[in-house]
Design a protein around this motif. Structure first.
Motif, PDB file in Angstrom:
ATOM      1  N   LYS A 380     -31.100 -49.555 -20.720  1.00 21.14           N
ATOM      2  CA  LYS A 380     -31.196 -48.873 -19.422  1.00 21.14           C
ATOM      3  C   LYS A 380     -32.155 -47.690 -19.491  1.00 21.14           C
ATOM      4  N   ILE A 384     -35.841 -47.174 -17.173  1.00 24.08           N
ATOM      5  CA  ILE A 384     -36.209 -46.068 -16.272  1.00 24.08           C
ATOM      6  C   ILE A 384     -37.347 -45.222 -16.841  1.00 24.08           C
ATOM      7  N   ARG A 404     -38.652 -37.312 -13.986  1.00 24.96           N
ATOM      8  CA  ARG A 404     -37.621 -38.340 -13.973  1.00 24.96           C
ATOM      9  C   ARG A 404     -36.250 -37.792 -14.365  1.00 24.96           C
ATOM     10  N   LYS A 406     -33.948 -36.315 -12.553  1.00 19.77           N
ATOM     11  CA  LYS A 406     -32.877 -36.708 -11.624  1.00 19.77           C
ATOM     12  C   LYS A 406     -32.447 -38.151 -11.877  1.00 19.77           C
ATOM     13  N   THR A 407     -33.425 -39.037 -12.128  1.00 18.43           N
ATOM     14  CA  THR A 407     -33.107 -40.446 -12.411  1.00 18.43           C
ATOM     15  C   THR A 407     -32.244 -40.580 -13.656  1.00 18.43           C
ATOM     16  N   ASP A 410     -28.738 -39.325 -12.911  1.00 19.14           N
ATOM     17  CA  ASP A 410     -28.008 -40.300 -12.090  1.00 19.14           C
ATOM     18  C   ASP A 410     -27.497 -41.432 -12.959  1.00 19.14           C
ATOM     19  N   LEU A 411     -28.308 -41.868 -13.928  1.00 18.19           N
ATOM     20  CA  LEU A 411     -27.897 -42.941 -14.822  1.00 18.19           C
ATOM     21  C   LEU A 411     -26.713 -42.500 -15.689  1.00 18.19           C
TER      22      LEU A 411
END
Length: 414
Positions: A380, A384, A404, A406-407, A410-411
């Protein structure tokens, strides 16, 4: 007798062992009993250091990556003997392209903090060029842009640099053979070997590996994007430039050509200018036309292109862009001195995702690192945009752009 002196790490142990093998192995004229004692001492020290020690980048010499697959001292000993060709020569083919491919893979694995180029020259030579290192390899501290190593000249290198050159040379020649007899002018070799710093086109540089630059070990550099006038000039010159010619017909005239590293070191600045010669008038005409279209005035002079000057419009544009660059550099210097560009230090942040212990770290001004128990979610993290790096200053982990963040969060919070 203790054959290993001041050994502080596994990499230092391997380096000393290789030197002792080359000097004392029976196949090299040494004594069998002495070699047995060396192997016994090596086995005990190898076991003691097998747990591993942190690599000190200021003293790293490549041996920290030397056959890390060895689980025991005997496996490493066998590997060294085979590499040097005593129990199974590496020589297998006269096809240099295959040997070069093996050398490139080995250099990348053994010295990930340096950069090399490997190529063949003529029909019987293999050249290894050391292009960048993270330290100055010369004892006097002066950087040579081009330098060909020999056993006599290697004395000018630091001990660490000599270790690197000797290790590379020994591995390279494990694929070689030499049946030459200089007394009878008989020459029979698989290939002639050469190790150089830099090459004729690109000078040698001292450069910190990227992962360490990101951690702040190297001072930040001023970056500037060229304006449209400078870009158009660079595009039309296609890597060439105007320099002063020494050729009699165009002596002291500014002609089109290129600067290359001085191979014999007689020039003051380390470079030699070579004019670009054109064999056909039609080629010169097309090149002059392209130069004049953007505002570079020039003319044909024998087989060269002679520089006359810039048009008034191009000269003003270039001067304006130079002023902008100078102002931006002055502002950057002021920011560096005032500390405005220094990123705020952030504490490590602990994240718990389904029982995994993971940390998010502000790794640099433009990057974050994710370290810890990331193996279960490695796929994962890669999806991303993460890149795994085992040489981060904070330990092995995944590097992401700051954009990245925030991404990533979130993950991890999912």
């Amino acid at each position: 007798m203790n054959y290993f002196q001041n050994v502080q790490s596994l990499s230092a142990l391997k380096a000393q062992y290789r030197q002792l093998v080359l000097a004392n192995h029976p196949d090299k004229g040494g004594d069998t009993k002495v070699m047995q004692l060396i192997n016994d001492q090596f086995g005990k020290l190898f076991k003691a250091f097998q747990s591993g020690t942190c690599t000190n980048h200021s003293t790293a010499n490549g041996y920290e990556n030397d056959f890390n697959e060895a689980r025991t001292a005997s496996e490493y000993t066998r590997h060294v003997y085979e590499e040097y060709g005593w129990t199974g020569s590496n020589y297998f083919t006269c096809e240099r392209s295959k040997i070069i491919a093996i050398l490139r893979t080995w250099l990348k694995k053994t010295y990930p903090q340096f950069t090399f180029t490997v190529n063949k020259n003529g029909y019987s030579s293999i050249n290894i060029h050391i292009m960048t290192m993270d330290f100055c390899p010369w004892k006097d501290g002066n950087i040579r842009m081009s330098y060909k190593t020999t056993k006599m000249k290697d004395q000018e290198l630091t001990e660490r640099a000599q270790d690197v050159v000797n290790n590379v040379r020994n591995y390279m020649n494990s694929f070689n053979y030499d049946h030459s007899d200089i007394m009878t002018d008989y020459f029979n070799r698989n290939f002639y070997d050469s190790i150089e710093f830099g090459n004729n086109r690109t000078p040698f540089k001292v450069e910190t590996v990227r992962s360490r630059r990101m951690s702040g070990e190297k001072p930040k550099e001023f970056k500037w994007q060229d304006g449209p006038a400078h870009k158009s000039v660079k595009n039309v010159l296609t890597g060439l430039t105007f320099g002063r010619s020494d050729w009699e017909r165009n002596k002291d005239a500014m002609v089109l050509g290129r600067y290359e590293v001085d191979p014999i070191g007689k020039s003051e600045n380390g470079y030699v200018f070579y004019p670009n010669y054109y064999s056909q008038p039609t080629i010169i005409k097309k090149k002059i036309q392209k130069l004049q279209e953007i505002g570079i005035l020039c003319e044909r002079s024998y087989n060269n292109i002679r520089f006359i000057g810039y048009t008034e419009e191009l000269e003003k544009s270039l001067a304006a862009e130079d002023r902008q660059k100078e102002e931006a550099f002055n502002q950057w210097q002021q920011n560096q001195q005032s500390g405005e560009s220094k990123p705020e230090k952030k504490e490590k942040e602990f994240v718990n995702i389904t029982g995994l212990e993971i940390q998010i770290i502000a790794y640099s001004e433009k990057a974050i690192a994710v370290i810890g128990d990331t193996k279960p979610i490695a796929g994962k993290l890669q999806e991303i945009g993460g890149r795994f790096n085992s040489h981060l200053s904070c330990g092995p982990g995944w590097i992401f752009s700051k954009k990245r963040e925030k991404t990533v969060r979130d993950l991890l919070s999912a």
